[in-house]
Design an enzyme around this catalytic site. Structure first.
Site, PDB file in Angstrom:
ATOM      1  CG  ASP A 190     100.408-107.034 -57.214  1.00 22.69           C
ATOM      2  OD1 ASP A 190      99.266-107.528 -57.180  1.00 22.69           O
ATOM      3  OD2 ASP A 190     101.102-106.867 -56.194  1.00 22.69           O
ATOM      4  CE1 TYR A 227      99.958-101.037 -51.026  1.00 20.82           C
ATOM      5  CE2 TYR A 227      99.857 -98.728 -51.691  1.00 20.82           C
ATOM      6  CZ  TYR A 227     100.181 -99.693 -50.752  1.00 20.82           C
ATOM      7  OH  TYR A 227     100.726 -99.316 -49.536  1.00 20.82           O
ATOM      8  CG  HIS A 235      97.832-103.677 -47.848  1.00 24.63           C
ATOM      9  ND1 HIS A 235      98.626-104.360 -46.957  1.00 24.63           N
ATOM     10  CD2 HIS A 235      98.612-103.417 -48.940  1.00 24.63           C
ATOM     11  CE1 HIS A 235      99.839-104.529 -47.477  1.00 24.63           C
ATOM     12  NE2 HIS A 235      99.847-103.958 -48.674  1.00 24.63           N
ATOM     13  CD  GLU A 292     102.338-107.938 -50.779  1.00 21.79           C
ATOM     14  OE1 GLU A 292     102.933-106.980 -50.265  1.00 21.79           O
ATOM     15  OE2 GLU A 292     101.989-107.973 -51.974  1.00 21.79           O
ATOM     16  CD  GLU A 339      98.479-109.267 -54.321  1.00 21.72           C
ATOM     17  OE1 GLU A 339      98.013-109.093 -55.472  1.00 21.72           O
ATOM     18  OE2 GLU A 339      99.583-108.830 -53.964  1.00 21.72           O
ATOM     19  CG  ASP A 356     103.037-110.191 -55.370  1.00 27.17           C
ATOM     20  OD1 ASP A 356     103.883-110.873 -55.975  1.00 27.17           O
ATOM     21  OD2 ASP A 356     103.002-108.956 -55.431  1.00 27.17           O
ATOM     22  NE  ARG A 391     105.826-106.950 -46.659  1.00 29.84           N
ATOM     23  CZ  ARG A 391     104.842-106.542 -47.454  1.00 29.84           C
ATOM     24  NH1 ARG A 391     105.058-105.579 -48.328  1.00 29.84           N
ATOM     25  NH2 ARG A 391     103.654-107.124 -47.393  1.00 29.84           N
ATOM     26  CD  GLN A 397     107.837-103.717 -50.611  1.00 26.30           C
ATOM     27  OE1 GLN A 397     107.669-104.776 -50.044  1.00 26.30           O
ATOM     28  NE2 GLN A 397     106.839-102.980 -51.058  1.00 26.30           N
ATOM     29  CE1 TYR A 445     108.271 -96.741 -50.565  1.00 27.75           C
ATOM     30  CE2 TYR A 445     110.109 -97.538 -49.238  1.00 27.75           C
ATOM     31  CZ  TYR A 445     109.016 -96.709 -49.395  1.00 27.75           C
ATOM     32  OH  TYR A 445     108.664 -95.846 -48.386  1.00 27.75           O
ATOM     33  CE  LYS A 469     105.489-106.588 -53.307  1.00 23.31           C
ATOM     34  NZ  LYS A 469     104.296-107.149 -52.669  1.00 23.31           N
ATOM     35  CB  THR A 473     103.750-114.160 -58.031  1.00 23.14           C
ATOM     36  OG1 THR A 473     104.488-112.943 -57.854  1.00 23.14           O
ATOM     37  CG2 THR A 473     102.270-113.878 -57.832  1.00 23.14           C
ATOM     38  CB  THR A 533      98.049-106.850 -49.673  1.00 28.20           C
ATOM     39  OG1 THR A 533      99.348-107.158 -50.182  1.00 28.20           O
ATOM     40  CG2 THR A 533      97.849-107.569 -48.346  1.00 28.20           C
ATOM     41  CD  GLU A 567      98.293-104.972 -43.894  1.00 28.51           C
ATOM     42  OE1 GLU A 567      97.298-104.231 -43.786  1.00 28.51           O
ATOM     43  OE2 GLU A 567      98.400-105.856 -44.768  1.00 28.51           O
TER      44      GLU A 567
END
Length: 374
Positions: A80, A82, A87, A153, A155, A187, A191, A194, A198, A207, A211, A306, A320
């Site tokens: 994946d 970014y 975003h 997300e 995508e 995906d 949060r 994460q 992360y 994650k 998916t 995203t 967001e």
């Protein structure tokens, strides 16, 4: 099926009897182009071969509602990226402040991470709310809990066709020969899990639980009429030579996200975006992935990251849209959302269309309903 009638020549059409598209993907562009040419000819209203043969039509054509959609490929590896500047900037502002929104490397390479291929599921599969470590109070130790900040997300993703030998990078001028086609992708992201995990190595349990992808893979040839410039304009600073794409651009793919709670009679649109908002192209993503000599294989799945536009209504995640919980989204029945709740169904659609063309290109549905944690 059409292959049994000997209608496909010039490549090994026995691949269509396989339970996945991997063998077809592996044969490369000559096979893809020939299959598309024959299929297009047979479906033309002026072509009698299929039109006038009722028995062949019964074998070849099936009502969509009677089709059991399945995973289109055996996915060996899933990566994946970014790649939406909007975003990445929005997330950076929320977590690090406006002055440090983009990390120093972001404008120099397509940032990515290796995902979990085993939990990629096809549209319509229920998504179990994940549990894991979270830290609601930064002054207290972490605790084990079901995620309370489940997110989607928006995508898209592409499947790799022919691969490369280990140790042999894919060059930009050859990238298109390795990209078979695209699908929609959600995906899912936890949060709160994460946020705790992360640093320093990025997403892991937040994650790896699910998916969702659409079952339809649209060949790149079908997207050719919808090539366009990116919303990003010119890439500044210029990428290093191996990442410079003479055909740098994107595809005009209109994207939409809907949410339907258990109390709602129909889905409600919460975001409209476009694939052209990505800063890094799919060719750049593939070339960077393989620059180390990493060997790509038929059926590998590469997610775009995203996709967010420059306005609030085009953001590609609940994080967001609700701006980390400070701007709850109002639903038509009076409910509000800052994250995805049990019983919610998140749906995604994508379509390409032009005023001067009498047809559209769709990607099918990418839907998932959230069920409670174990």
């Amino acid at each position: 099926m059409l292959a049994d009638e000997g209608l496909f020549v010039g490549f090994d059409a026995a691949c269509f009897a396989a339970p996945s598209l991997n063998a077809f993907m592996a044969q490369g562009r000559p096979a893809w182009d020939e299959a598309r040419r024959v299929s297009t000819r047979l479906l033309d209203a002026a072509e009698p071969q299929l039109r006038d043969d009722a028995a062949l039509r019964r074998r070849a054509l099936h009502p969509l509602e009677a089709v059991d959609v399945r995973m289109p490929a055996e996915i060996g590896d899933y990566t994946d990226f970014y790649s939406s500047r909007e975003h990445a900037t929005n997330v950076g502002i929320m977590f690090r402040g406006a002055d440090n929104a983009l990390q120093p490397n972001w404008l120099h390479l397509p940032v990515g991470y290796h995902g979990r291929a085993s939990s990629v599921v096809v549209s319509g599969t229920e998504v179990r709310r994940p549990s894991g470590q979270v830290q609601p109070d930064p002054e207290q130790p972490p605790l084990y809990s079901a995620s309370k900040m489940l997110d989607f997300e928006l995508e898209m993703a592409f499947f790799v066709g022919p691969g490369n030998e280990p140790g042999q990078p894919i060059k930009m001028e050859d990238a298109d020969e390795h990209i078979f086609g695209m699908c929609l992708m959600n995906d899912w992201s936890a949060r709160d899990i994460q946020r705790w995990e992360y640093v320093p190595l990025g997403p892991f349990g937040s994650k790896n639980f699910a998916t969702t992808i659409s079952p339809w893979v649209v060949p790149m040839a079908a997207l050719e009429p919808f090539r366009c410039d990116t919303s990003a304009g010119e890439q500044v600073p210029a990428p290093l030579p191996y990442l410079q794409d003479p055909s740098y651009g994107s595809y005009d793919i209109q994207l939409e996200v809907t949410l339907q709670s258990e109390a709602m009679d129909e889905a409600h649109t919460i975001s409209r975006s476009n694939f052209r908002h990505l800063y890094w192209s799919i060719r750049q993503q593939l070339v960077h992935h393989a620059v180390t000599g990493c060997d790509m294989r038929p059926g590998d799945l590469l997610g775009s990251g995203t996709i967010s536009g420059g306005s609030e209504g085009s953001y590609g995640s609940m994080l967001e849209l609700a701006w980390m919980g400070t701007k709850p989204i109002a639903l038509p029945d009076g409910e509000q959302r800052t994250s995805i709740q049990d019983g919610d169904t998140v749906g995604m659609t994508a379509v390409c269309e032009r005023d001067d063309l009498p047809w559209k290109v769709g990607f099918g549905d990418c839907n998932g309903r959230v069920v409670p944690a174990v």
